[in-house]
Design a protein around this motif. Sequence first.
Motif, PDB file in Angstrom:
ATOM      1  N   ILE A 227       0.844  -1.200   0.000  1.00  0.00           N
ATOM      2  CA  ILE A 227       0.000   0.000   0.000  1.00  0.00           C
ATOM      3  C   ILE A 227       0.877   1.248   0.000  1.00  0.00           C
ATOM      4  CG2 ILE A 227      -1.668   1.333   1.341  1.00  0.00           C
ATOM      5  CD1 ILE A 227      -2.783  -1.382   2.298  1.00  0.00           C
ATOM      6  N   GLY A 228       1.891   1.239   0.860  1.00  0.00           N
ATOM      7  CA  GLY A 228       2.760   2.404   0.960  1.00  0.00           C
ATOM      8  C   GLY A 228       3.516   2.663  -0.330  1.00  0.00           C
ATOM      9  N   ALA A 229       3.994   1.555  -0.952  1.00  0.00           N
ATOM     10  CA  ALA A 229       4.786   1.719  -2.170  1.00  0.00           C
ATOM     11  C   ALA A 229       3.944   2.291  -3.303  1.00  0.00           C
ATOM     12  CB  ALA A 229       5.397   0.380  -2.592  1.00  0.00           C
ATOM     13  N   GLY A 230       2.620   2.157  -3.184  1.00  0.00           N
ATOM     14  CA  GLY A 230       1.749   2.714  -4.230  1.00  0.00           C
ATOM     15  C   GLY A 230       1.795   4.224  -4.282  1.00  0.00           C
ATOM     16  N   GLY A 231       2.084   4.836  -3.156  1.00  0.00           N
ATOM     17  CA  GLY A 231       2.131   6.299  -3.137  1.00  0.00           C
ATOM     18  C   GLY A 231       0.780   6.929  -3.435  1.00  0.00           C
ATOM     19  N   LEU A 232       0.816   8.124  -3.970  1.00  0.00           N
ATOM     20  CA  LEU A 232      -0.437   8.841  -4.223  1.00  0.00           C
ATOM     21  C   LEU A 232      -1.179   8.270  -5.434  1.00  0.00           C
ATOM     22  CD1 LEU A 232      -2.244  11.269  -3.419  1.00  0.00           C
ATOM     23  CD2 LEU A 232      -0.970  12.604  -5.104  1.00  0.00           C
ATOM     24  N   PHE A 257      -7.012  -5.731  -1.593  1.00  0.00           N
ATOM     25  CA  PHE A 257      -7.033  -4.280  -1.404  1.00  0.00           C
ATOM     26  C   PHE A 257      -5.614  -3.709  -1.513  1.00  0.00           C
ATOM     27  CE2 PHE A 257      -6.975  -0.484   1.401  1.00  0.00           C
ATOM     28  CZ  PHE A 257      -7.922   0.277   0.744  1.00  0.00           C
ATOM     29  N   CYS A 261      -4.186  -1.146  -4.248  1.00  0.00           N
ATOM     30  CA  CYS A 261      -3.598   0.135  -3.842  1.00  0.00           C
ATOM     31  C   CYS A 261      -2.181   0.299  -4.397  1.00  0.00           C
ATOM     32  CB  CYS A 261      -3.520   0.244  -2.318  1.00  0.00           C
ATOM     33  SG  CYS A 261      -5.108   0.576  -1.578  1.00  0.00           S
ATOM     34  N   GLU A 262      -1.432  -0.812  -4.472  1.00  0.00           N
ATOM     35  CA  GLU A 262      -0.068  -0.705  -4.978  1.00  0.00           C
ATOM     36  C   GLU A 262      -0.076  -0.206  -6.419  1.00  0.00           C
ATOM     37  OE1 GLU A 262       2.184  -4.258  -5.518  1.00  0.00           O
ATOM     38  OE2 GLU A 262       4.070  -3.257  -5.054  1.00  0.00           O
ATOM     39  N   PHE A 266      -3.036   5.873  -3.499  1.00  0.00           N
ATOM     40  CA  PHE A 266      -4.032   6.377  -2.544  1.00  0.00           C
ATOM     41  C   PHE A 266      -5.360   6.617  -3.248  1.00  0.00           C
ATOM     42  CE2 PHE A 266      -6.199  10.118  -0.829  1.00  0.00           C
ATOM     43  CZ  PHE A 266      -6.475   9.683   0.460  1.00  0.00           C
ATOM     44  N   GLY A 269      -7.290   3.374  -3.750  1.00  0.00           N
ATOM     45  CA  GLY A 269      -7.755   2.863  -2.457  1.00  0.00           C
ATOM     46  C   GLY A 269      -8.894   3.711  -1.920  1.00  0.00           C
ATOM     47  N   ALA A 270      -8.739   5.028  -2.070  1.00  0.00           N
ATOM     48  CA  ALA A 270      -9.769   5.928  -1.572  1.00  0.00           C
ATOM     49  C   ALA A 270     -11.079   5.721  -2.327  1.00  0.00           C
ATOM     50  CB  ALA A 270      -9.300   7.373  -1.706  1.00  0.00           C
ATOM     51  N   LEU A 273     -12.748   2.820  -0.760  1.00  0.00           N
ATOM     52  CA  LEU A 273     -13.276   3.204   0.552  1.00  0.00           C
ATOM     53  C   LEU A 273     -14.540   4.048   0.391  1.00  0.00           C
ATOM     54  CD1 LEU A 273     -10.121   4.128   2.691  1.00  0.00           C
ATOM     55  CD2 LEU A 273     -11.411   1.998   2.647  1.00  0.00           C
ATOM     56  N   LEU A 274     -14.497   4.941  -0.576  1.00  0.00           N
ATOM     57  CA  LEU A 274     -15.641   5.815  -0.805  1.00  0.00           C
ATOM     58  C   LEU A 274     -16.870   4.995  -1.219  1.00  0.00           C
ATOM     59  CD1 LEU A 274     -16.357   8.888  -0.996  1.00  0.00           C
ATOM     60  CD2 LEU A 274     -16.092   8.624  -3.460  1.00  0.00           C
TER      61      LEU A 274
END
Lengths: 369, 585
Positions: A227-232, A257, A261-262, A266, A269-270, A273-274
Amino acid sequence: MGEDRILVVVVVALCLLGILAVYSVDPVRTEGWGTRSFFGRQIIWNIVGWSIFLFFAFLDYRLLARGGWLFYLLMCLSLVGVLLFGTGDETGARRWLFSQSVQPAEFAKLFLILFLGFYMSESKEDFDSYPLLLKSGVLSIVPVALVFVEPDLGTSMVLLVTWLGALFVCGFGGKKMGIVLGGLAALGSSGWLFLKEYQKRRVMAFLNPWKDPLGSGYNVLQSQIAIGAGGLTGQGWLSGKQSQLRFLPARHTDFIFASFCEQTGFLGGALILLLMGVLVWLSMRIARNALDLEGKVFAALTGLVFGFQFFVNAGMNMGVMPVTGIPLPFVSYGGSALLVNLIMVGLLYNIANSKRREVEKRKFGHSDQ
Amino acid sequence: MWDKESAERIYHRIGILGWVSFVLLMVLFVRLWYLSVLQGDWYRERSERNWIRVIPLQALRGNVYDCNGKILAEDLPRFRLVLLEGSMQIDEARNKVEKVLQRKLASEFREIAPGEIILLENLSLEEVIKIEEAQEELPGVMVESYPHRFYPVSQVFSHVVGYVGKITSEEFKSLGPLGYEVWDRVGKGGIELFYEDLLRGRKGYRRVEVDALGQVRKVLANHPARFENSIVLTLDRDFQEYCYKLLGNHRGAIIVGKPLTGEILVLVSKPGFNPNDLVEGLSTEKWTELAQDEARPFTNRAIQATYAPGSIFKLLVAIAGLEEGVISAQTTFFCPGFLEYSGKHYYCWNRAGHGTVNVEKAIAHSCNVFFYNLALKLGPEKIVSYAQKFGLGVKTDFDLPGIKEGFLPTPNWKRQTKREIWYPGDTLNLSIGQGYLLVTPFEIYRLLCGIATRGKIYKPHLLKGILDGKGKLIREQKAVLEREIKIKESTWNLLVNGMKRVVTQGTGYACRDIPVKLAAKTGTAQNPHGKDHSWFGGFFPAEDPEVVFLVFVENGGDGSGEAARMARDLIHWFLEKRGVERGRR
């Protein structure tokens, strides 16, 4: 646009994202579109699922409500059947009937919602009474326990939450809810003793994944790294290293998920979530506006089950919840779950619609319109 | 029951559920933002560390060539089997590889780089294919090529070229700061050690993408290891091989070079050892066996072993006598076969006696009695001082490690260390190159160079040139005049005439059939432990010297024998080869 239409749009969007996500991590996608590929099967399950959705969307939910005890019986029998004749997976759990095609625990979610809606509304006891609390409790614990011993901790928690949700929605007082939650907490902490070793490790890994980064903490860390490596904005479609190079476990199911996201960052992923948030919000709105108690309980519990699964799954992908094998509704690969979820959406659609259809037959209810 | 009040309550409760959902959703949003946006870079780096492996590639060493471009040392590719860490347990990998290759692996493994373990070295091509075929079952196991040092002429050049070996922990302590790694190899002797800096080469690395099983998926970047310099030596591979063979079963040394440039064409020490064995690493037993071998295969006899020079030393005594004015060309002594001094007889090698002898004849026939008489008049200090001028007993540095020097005894030295006085007998011994006197064969070679060039001593060297990585000559070693010894022309003439007569009339008769004018001198070093050592050295053409040679044979008997015959053969070889080369032109 009415709630019913928004509902369909949101769920269709989630299902499409799901197919894309499964495709992106499908280990055999290069070999074609056949049923051997995961995404091919996911598409077929979607087609089947949406057909069944249509059936439930236009079948009056009150007919279903009348079948209450039947569902309960069906649920318990199938769960016992799993324990007796079920086939398992590599962890030793027995979860499937008919050679890995049907997962009764998934259907148990639907059956329990239908049963509780029926039972609560048809109950002779007063709401907020100890007898009702006790009876509904005993009846709910049976499937919870049956699923728990499969073992399927995640689904048994979903079922437990369904019962708690029913109590809450039906207006049980703070004191009684307190007693139930306290009792469950006590049971839970003593239940630690009955957890399987791998389940305990998962919980420990949740508390401190860095303690064993290559062992029990591996999944949690790899998922957060993905997830983090996906960045924005993500690493691009089909190019997430964590998922493509298989550092991420259960890429097409529990950790879909993270792999999504990767690739999409973000923003992707958002979006999920939305959509999840809108679905839960719609469920609650439909519940509020439902004409009868069955409808309210059905819709509220459906929303609760979706919301709970969403939260637990996305939460474990992000390391804020322990790893408990709950799939992401509509997105994770898996036939039984998708069918059950689409039936539940059908039910929601039905409830939303029925208000319009039968507004003149309203016996009782509260409307905010 | 279902009433108005509870209905409102339910309505309210559903609202609460909605709000709780909203709050939890916000938690997820915030967490997602934190992971992917705030901490994104950190996690991206973690992810790269997951799937990017940097595999170091061992530096290639430069080649070593002889003066004709023939290979003396080179790196050849070999294959080894490595296991990427994290892909499989070592034991599991070992079992699987053993099954595939049907052979046992060693029980201890060496880590070559962080995260890479060598399972097996020097795979055959057949084994490489077997591994490639079984790749599915062997995730994380890969075949890797690595450079292996190879010495095609093994023994013949073992002392000069030296060898490389795995770096020891002590060497690593000093070399580590220079960028060496624990898995590197390093020059251990000879040229390999002396020119380590030049030959070393540059490490390479390969960045690869691996999956969770450690399988390499893609090579991202390839920076091949390369060598920066190769070295061309002045040595002639064929000539050296020929000389090594000439020595046969004898122990000894042969040095051939060009006096006017300092270039060394041949530097042989026998017995040699096989440097290829040492590259692989010897077993402890084999190592002790070699180290304790009384033939001392690791000693470079040409530069590290000292012996009495025997009669070759007489050349120096003659120079000292002529220069100091103690004798002249006309001075004669009578040789009855011995010299009587304070009641003792000191014999000439020719007990029948040489009769009346002048300095030329004395050199030609190597008459002891002449030099006894001369030395007594000269005294030991003067002799030693001339010896020093020509580099005896003085360490002569050139491009080899571990060069030793000989020893020149003086009355002072004897008094101080032995607490004994210097007897006239010591002087007599000194005059014929015996007694306490010790030299290395290379020192005698230098003496001969000095005579050949009439005093101009050029710095000896093995390096002819340096090539860059593409094989272009970037440096050429020029002749360096090291020192000049001022000596009367007449002395040189007398000396060279005497040395010519050695071949034509005297002890060097074995070389009589050589088609060029040769100046030479024999030497026989008395050896209390066995047969005498045999010396023979000189230069040709006598008037215009092009080549200086020295043959030393341990236990070879007298200098007119083994050593002279070998010298004859090597001169013939040289002239023949040069003839062939001229013919070709």
